[in-house]
Design a protein around this motif. Structure first.
Motif, PDB file in Angstrom:
ATOM      1  N   THR A  10       7.589  24.972   1.064  1.00 47.15           N
ATOM      2  CA  THR A  10       7.421  24.575  -0.338  1.00 47.15           C
ATOM      3  C   THR A  10       6.448  23.414  -0.468  1.00 47.15           C
ATOM      4  N   ALA A  11       6.772  22.292   0.154  1.00 44.60           N
ATOM      5  CA  ALA A  11       5.955  21.087  -0.030  1.00 44.60           C
ATOM      6  C   ALA A  11       4.533  21.275   0.508  1.00 44.60           C
ATOM      7  N   ALA A  12       4.402  21.834   1.703  1.00 42.74           N
ATOM      8  CA  ALA A  12       3.067  21.948   2.306  1.00 42.74           C
ATOM      9  C   ALA A  12       2.144  22.879   1.508  1.00 42.74           C
ATOM     10  N   PRO A  13       2.569  24.095   1.144  1.00 40.89           N
ATOM     11  CA  PRO A  13       1.670  24.943   0.353  1.00 40.89           C
ATOM     12  C   PRO A  13       1.302  24.342  -1.003  1.00 40.89           C
ATOM     13  N   VAL A  14       2.246  23.661  -1.650  1.00 39.93           N
ATOM     14  CA  VAL A  14       1.928  23.031  -2.928  1.00 39.93           C
ATOM     15  C   VAL A  14       0.923  21.912  -2.722  1.00 39.93           C
ATOM     16  N   THR A  53      -6.789  27.357   4.102  1.00 39.06           N
ATOM     17  CA  THR A  53      -5.731  27.819   4.984  1.00 39.06           C
ATOM     18  C   THR A  53      -5.061  29.026   4.355  1.00 39.06           C
ATOM     19  N   LEU A  54      -4.286  29.755   5.151  1.00 44.52           N
ATOM     20  CA  LEU A  54      -3.643  30.973   4.658  1.00 44.52           C
ATOM     21  C   LEU A  54      -2.674  30.700   3.516  1.00 44.52           C
ATOM     22  N   CYS A  55      -2.007  29.543   3.547  1.00 41.11           N
ATOM     23  CA  CYS A  55      -1.028  29.271   2.492  1.00 41.11           C
ATOM     24  C   CYS A  55      -1.688  29.080   1.131  1.00 41.11           C
ATOM     25  N   GLN A  56      -2.992  28.798   1.129  1.00 37.78           N
ATOM     26  CA  GLN A  56      -3.691  28.685  -0.149  1.00 37.78           C
ATOM     27  C   GLN A  56      -3.901  30.044  -0.803  1.00 37.78           C
ATOM     28  N   THR A  57      -3.858  31.097  -0.008  1.00 34.39           N
ATOM     29  CA  THR A  57      -4.103  32.427  -0.571  1.00 34.39           C
ATOM     30  C   THR A  57      -2.867  33.019  -1.231  1.00 34.39           C
ATOM     31  N   ASP A  58      -1.687  32.716  -0.688  1.00 35.17           N
ATOM     32  CA  ASP A  58      -0.482  33.336  -1.257  1.00 35.17           C
ATOM     33  C   ASP A  58       0.693  32.379  -1.433  1.00 35.17           C
ATOM     34  N   GLY A  59       0.481  31.084  -1.155  1.00 40.23           N
ATOM     35  CA  GLY A  59       1.514  30.088  -1.435  1.00 40.23           C
ATOM     36  C   GLY A  59       2.670  30.051  -0.472  1.00 40.23           C
ATOM     37  N   THR A  60       2.537  30.684   0.688  1.00 40.74           N
ATOM     38  CA  THR A  60       3.632  30.667   1.652  1.00 40.74           C
ATOM     39  C   THR A  60       3.121  30.262   3.027  1.00 40.74           C
ATOM     40  N   THR A 100       0.852  -1.183   0.000  1.00 42.03           N
ATOM     41  CA  THR A 100       0.000   0.000   0.000  1.00 42.03           C
ATOM     42  C   THR A 100       0.887   1.232   0.000  1.00 42.03           C
ATOM     43  N   TRP A 101       0.252   2.407  -0.023  1.00 39.43           N
ATOM     44  CA  TRP A 101       1.030   3.644  -0.093  1.00 39.43           C
ATOM     45  C   TRP A 101       0.237   4.784   0.522  1.00 39.43           C
ATOM     46  N   GLY A 102       0.938   5.898   0.737  1.00 44.27           N
ATOM     47  CA  GLY A 102       0.300   7.101   1.242  1.00 44.27           C
ATOM     48  C   GLY A 102      -0.152   7.983   0.093  1.00 44.27           C
ATOM     49  N   GLY A 103      -0.234   9.281   0.364  1.00 36.85           N
ATOM     50  CA  GLY A 103      -0.726  10.208  -0.651  1.00 36.85           C
ATOM     51  C   GLY A 103       0.348  10.733  -1.573  1.00 36.85           C
ATOM     52  N   SER A 104       1.513  10.119  -1.561  1.00 36.70           N
ATOM     53  CA  SER A 104       2.660  10.594  -2.337  1.00 36.70           C
ATOM     54  C   SER A 104       2.354  10.742  -3.818  1.00 36.70           C
ATOM     55  N   MET A 105       2.649  11.924  -4.357  1.00 34.09           N
ATOM     56  CA  MET A 105       2.552  12.119  -5.799  1.00 34.09           C
ATOM     57  C   MET A 105       3.782  11.556  -6.505  1.00 34.09           C
ATOM     58  N   SER A 106       4.891  11.440  -5.810  1.00 35.27           N
ATOM     59  CA  SER A 106       6.119  10.924  -6.432  1.00 35.27           C
ATOM     60  C   SER A 106       5.923   9.512  -6.964  1.00 35.27           C
ATOM     61  N   ILE A 107       5.310   8.641  -6.144  1.00 36.54           N
ATOM     62  CA  ILE A 107       5.142   7.266  -6.607  1.00 36.54           C
ATOM     63  C   ILE A 107       4.076   7.179  -7.694  1.00 36.54           C
TER      64      ILE A 107
END
Length: 211
Positions: A154-158, A167-174, A50-57
């Motif tokens: 970087t990773a969390a806002p993306v 959340t606030l990071c959705q408004t300005d990416g930081t 199984t796996w998590g929510g990773s986009m890498s895999i």
């Protein structure tokens, strides 16, 4: 090879030596196709996985290969209710292999992950017999402090841009170090070694996959 390819190969060799000092098994795969072949080589047919929510895999094609192959796959994307998702999260602790990535790692081999529910960092830390981590070299940072900053800023806002949370990071990416109930920055894991030795397998890749 291009100058970037030369640099990445040298960096990968250095990181692999540091990972091995920390009791990880490590590999370097230049392309996503190489990553898929390496995972196929590492996981015996019939294994539970199984796996998590990773986009890498997902980006590399690993999940598609596993679902099309002869494996016992538990995919949380195949269930629809919140209760079934939780059951799938818990099933991960019994699997032979758990696949994920990291949000960042230091050049000397310390892994940094940040999680909303905690199921991914929990499974990476304890439970599944083997953990395979697919890590793009663009996630490798100079030191642990830089790795934590990458995970938060970087990773969390993306990743938040993938969800409907507000959340606030959705408004300005930081990152605003917010205390929102919808934050995905609730659990931060800093993993300095693999225990038991060899339980964690890190596959570094030249391709920029995931976030």
């Amino acid at each position: 090879m291009t100058p970037t390819e030369i640099r990445n190969e040298r960096l990968a060799q250095r990181v692999m030596k540091n990972l091995e000092r920390r009791h990880y098994v490590s590999y370097y795969c230049k392309t996503s196709a190489d990553v898929v072949n390496k995972v196929r080589e590492l996981i015996p047919e019939g294994s539970s996985v199984t796996w998590g929510g990773s986009m890498s895999i997902r980006d590399t094609g690993v999940t598609r290969m596993l679902k099309e192959g002869n494996y016992q796959v538990f995919d949380r994307d195949d269930v629809t209710t919140a209760e079934d998702k939780v059951r799938m999260y818990r099933k991960a602790f019994e699997c032979d292999f758990y696949l994920a990535s990291v949000n960042a790692m230091s050049e000397d081999g310390v892994l940094v992950n940040i999680d909303g529910n905690g199921n991914r960092v929990a499974a990476i830390t304890w439970g599944p017999e083997h953990v395979i981590l697919v890590v793009s070299l663009n996630k490798v940072c100079q030191d642990v402090e830089a790795a934590v900053k990458r995970a938060r800023s970087t990773a969390a806002p993306v990743n938040m841009a993938r969800f409907t949370n507000h959340t606030l990071c959705q408004t300005d990416g930081t990152c605003h170090n917010c205390l929102s109930t919808e934050s995905i920055c609730n659990y931060i894991s800093i993993q300095r070694m693999s225990h038991p030795a060899g339980r964690h397998i890190v596959i570094l890749t030249d391709e920029a996959v995931g976030y």
